[in-house]
Scaffold this active site. Sequence first.
Site, short mmCIF file in Angstrom:
data_model
loop_
_atom_site.label_atom_id
_atom_site.label_comp_id
_atom_site.label_asym_id
_atom_site.label_seq_id
_atom_site.Cartn_x
_atom_site.Cartn_y
_atom_site.Cartn_z
N ARG A 278 7.63 60.00 22.28
CA ARG A 278 7.81 61.43 22.56
C ARG A 278 6.46 62.13 22.53
NH1 ARG A 278 13.32 62.97 19.10
NH2 ARG A 278 14.57 61.23 19.91
N ARG A 293 6.37 63.14 12.18
CA ARG A 293 6.49 63.47 13.60
C ARG A 293 5.42 62.72 14.38
NH1 ARG A 293 9.42 67.52 15.90
NH2 ARG A 293 9.75 68.47 13.87
N GLU A 365 15.51 66.64 8.18
CA GLU A 365 16.37 65.88 9.10
C GLU A 365 15.96 64.41 9.18
OE1 GLU A 365 17.19 65.32 13.84
OE2 GLU A 365 16.25 67.19 13.18
N SER A 368 20.69 62.73 13.51
CA SER A 368 21.46 63.74 14.24
C SER A 368 22.57 63.01 14.98
CB SER A 368 20.56 64.49 15.23
OG SER A 368 21.23 65.58 15.80
N ARG A 406 11.21 57.99 9.24
CA ARG A 406 11.56 59.04 8.28
C ARG A 406 12.28 58.44 7.06
NH1 ARG A 406 12.72 64.85 11.18
NH2 ARG A 406 10.90 64.79 12.57
#
Length: 443
Positions: A278, A293, A365, A368, A406
């Site tokens: 990403r 991230r 988070e 999801s 994460r």
Amino acid sequence: MLDINLLRRDLPAVIAGLEKRKNPQPYLDVAAYTALENERKSLQTKTEDLQARRNSLSKQIGMLKGKGEDTAPVMAQVAGIADELKAGAERLEALQDELGTLLMGLPNLPDESVPLGADETGNVEVRRWGTPGRFDFPVKDHVDVGAPLGLDPETGAKLSGSRFTVLRGGIARLHRALAQFMLDVQTGEHGYTELYTPYIVNREVLEGTGQLPKFKGDMFWVYRGTDGEAAGGRGGDDVQEQYLISTSEISLTNTVRGEILKAEDLPLKMTAHSPCFRSEAGSAGRDTRGFIRQHQFDKVEMVQIAHPEQSMQALEDMTRHAEAILQKLGLPYRVMLLCAGDMGFGSTKTYDLEVWLPAQDTYREISSCSNMGAFQARRMQARFRNAAGKPELVHTLNGSGLAVGRTLVAVLENYQQADGSVTIPEVLRPYMGGVAVLEAVKR
């Protein structure tokens, strides 16, 4: 993609649903849509009238021929109508393309059970599990804990730039152990079938799951010549546009693209471990320190292809499947029901799992889980035969089970010790060759 018939049938309801997302700019240009739709209806009515007129004239030609009379004037009229029909068909195709482009830019409508809200402050906590641990020493964040153990962002930056990280020794093995453990739980306990899929996909695959055209700026893409040689970004017929996946949801979900499934085969439950790429175009300045991230990260993804009547229960099940990983690892977390303004583009309902990070003194988070309804299936034309034997769109769901990087961050922070070592959760020790403690690595 939304059903165009829904817009035609109840445009105010669609507008109201889109407005729940609280986007600063309107998603739907109502004037542009109305103009296109009115022209389409007018053109289709005209086309039907012309076709009826042509049929009537054709019958006249037959009658005139039977009487031996001159058919040239009537045939000239038929030829003129044919020209009009051809021009109308070309314009109608252009209108359908414009309407299709408009639809591709519209997000999914929130389910009625989704709370209202403009951003993450409107999310609703559903439940919590576990109690954050107490430390009798100053808590370090994962970067300071991880650096002596082999977390090496400096070498990652030397190789590829910012937001890339090298892992060395035991911490690299721990990263691998987490992924293997997650796959084993999802396949062995929750009935998912493991897949290994391509990490590079074609443009139409990303259109199928909704990443394109809206989120092209978040993707890494490549161009290559059809002869296999790199095209260096040049255009032309000999160049194929392809993308690095941002999640294996893309490849897993598209395995049913263009298919008609058997109802008795639903749900299909698939999982995969893959790297994800990403560009994080919209996240400048966020989480730039550490492993949270990254431009390249790993994730174990879950995907379900479900019967429409069972998809909401499938969402609840999938969320529990993700929770099971955190519970087995002993990581405190909470489940959040996202409000309409914080949901992803293609989702009709989403739960986020947020894991406790002691150094940040908050939940972040880590997974999801979303029900996309028929939104992706309509783009992909993924269907099943219903009880009447007719093709009907499936519902698609996806969820992280979990984001590996994460999860590594959460383990480092929650299991850190005063001497700088990290205790390995018991469920991971078989994957670590019996190692119970992670200690400083030598280069």
